[in-house]
Design a protein around this motif. Structure first.
Motif, mmCIF file in Angstrom:
data_model
loop_
_atom_site.group_PDB
_atom_site.id
_atom_site.type_symbol
_atom_site.label_atom_id
_atom_site.label_comp_id
_atom_site.label_asym_id
_atom_site.label_seq_id
_atom_site.Cartn_x
_atom_site.Cartn_y
_atom_site.Cartn_z
ATOM 1 N N THR A 205 -3.771 -8.884 2.005
ATOM 2 C CA THR A 205 -3.012 -9.126 3.139
ATOM 3 C C THR A 205 -3.480 -8.347 4.369
ATOM 4 O OG1 THR A 205 -1.363 -7.381 2.422
ATOM 5 C CG2 THR A 205 -1.166 -9.743 1.778
ATOM 6 N N GLY A 206 -3.798 -7.108 4.009
ATOM 7 C CA GLY A 206 -4.313 -6.393 5.447
ATOM 8 C C GLY A 206 -5.532 -7.172 6.209
ATOM 9 N N LEU B 167 0.734 -1.302 -0.049
ATOM 10 C CA LEU B 167 -0.016 0.032 -0.095
ATOM 11 C C LEU B 167 0.788 1.280 0.001
ATOM 12 C CD1 LEU B 167 -2.868 -0.917 2.666
ATOM 13 C CD2 LEU B 167 -2.837 -0.918 -0.042
ATOM 14 N N LEU B 168 2.083 1.056 0.640
ATOM 15 C CA LEU B 168 2.532 2.550 0.808
ATOM 16 C C LEU B 168 4.360 2.408 -0.030
ATOM 17 C CD1 LEU B 168 2.280 2.913 4.496
ATOM 18 C CD2 LEU B 168 1.014 4.052 2.561
ATOM 19 N N ILE B 169 4.746 1.393 -0.259
ATOM 20 C CA ILE B 169 6.027 1.219 -0.515
ATOM 21 C C ILE B 169 6.304 0.688 -2.096
ATOM 22 C CG2 ILE B 169 8.378 0.453 -0.177
ATOM 23 C CD1 ILE B 169 7.684 0.178 2.564
ATOM 24 N N MET C 200 -2.872 -3.254 -8.566
ATOM 25 C CA MET C 200 -2.724 -4.484 -8.064
ATOM 26 C C MET C 200 -2.209 -4.387 -6.810
ATOM 27 S SD MET C 200 -2.762 -7.701 -8.795
ATOM 28 C CE MET C 200 -3.197 -7.952 -10.396
ATOM 29 N N ASN C 201 -1.217 -3.321 -6.357
ATOM 30 C CA ASN C 201 -0.684 -3.333 -5.347
ATOM 31 C C ASN C 201 -1.668 -2.966 -3.959
ATOM 32 O OD1 ASN C 201 2.105 -3.662 -6.189
ATOM 33 N ND2 ASN C 201 2.215 -1.556 -6.477
ATOM 34 N N THR C 202 -2.559 -2.058 -4.655
ATOM 35 C CA THR C 202 -3.832 -1.844 -3.580
ATOM 36 C C THR C 202 -4.666 -3.208 -3.289
ATOM 37 O OG1 THR C 202 -3.806 0.419 -4.380
ATOM 38 C CG2 THR C 202 -5.868 -0.408 -3.215
#
Length: 211
Positions: free
Chosen positions: A194-195, A91-93, A186-188
């Motif tokens: 996973t979150g 989400l951030l990196i 996709m990352n979101t």
């Protein structure tokens, strides 16, 4: 029904684990761009052979420690931390895949197959990953360490891994050009999954200590 859940669990687990840009999927895409889909598929087949063995051995190891409640709780706690870190990363990196650069020489299909096996064997992450996942699913009664369930789960892993690899070697160039919605988010998507797993795992850990 339980076997279907086991198959889907293996599929989703592999999808989450292999989708992030890494050595294997990026190499598969590179081979496809420079040598064609056939060579890339031979590379993928080699990688999948090792992924199958890694997933199977990981679950066999998990079956041995499943009867140890203290170890199961420890693995849950480790899993919670791991999934939390993955959530922060996605989400951030994490960044979107970059354009593949460089040239690659033509090689035989056999060499590509063994290259896939070699690079996959050098990646040790899948073993603890599948141990954590199978223990976690088992604790929620979504997975059984019966031989049939293990076989179905591992086949789900193979299907999920192949789908991700196939998407990389088939659509990567188009994705670079068009940057479609799925790839851009996709990352979101993965980070959200996973979150959610991290939150559910944390709730169960808290319940264990309070109960």
């Amino acid at each position: 029904m339980n076997l279907i859940i086991s198959l889907l669990s293996g599929f989703i687990t592999a999808f989450i684990g292999i989708t992030p840009p890494g050595l294997l999927n990026m190499t598969a895409a590179k081979v496809n761009l420079k040598e064609g889909k056939r060579s890339a598929l031979w590379f993928v087949f080699g990688a999948i052979v090792i992924i199958f063995l890694q997933a199977y051995l990981a679950i066999l190891f998990a079956r041995f420690i499943d009867d140890r409640p203290d170890l199961v709780l420890l693995l849950r706690e480790i899993g919670c931390v791991v999934f939390s870190c993955l959530t922060v990363y996605f989400l951030l990196i994490a960044k979107k895949p970059k354009k593949i650069k460089g040239k690659i020489k033509k090689h035989s299909k056999t060499s590509r197959f063994f290259l896939g096996m070699l690079l996959s064997a050098l990646n040790f992450f899948p073993i603890p990953y599948y141990v954590l996942v199978s223990i976690t699913l088992s604790s929620y009664n979504l997975f059984s360490f019966d031989t049939t369930f293990i076989f179905v789960f591992v086949n789900g892993v193979i299907l999920g891994a192949f789908l991700v690899f196939y998407c990389y070697i088939t659509f990567f160039q188009k994705i670079q050009i068009k940057a479609d919605y799925l790839m851009r988010n996709m990352n979101t998507i993965i980070g959200s999954i996973t979150g959610l797993i991290a939150v559910v795992t944390l709730i169960n850990i808290i319940k264990h200590y309070l109960g």
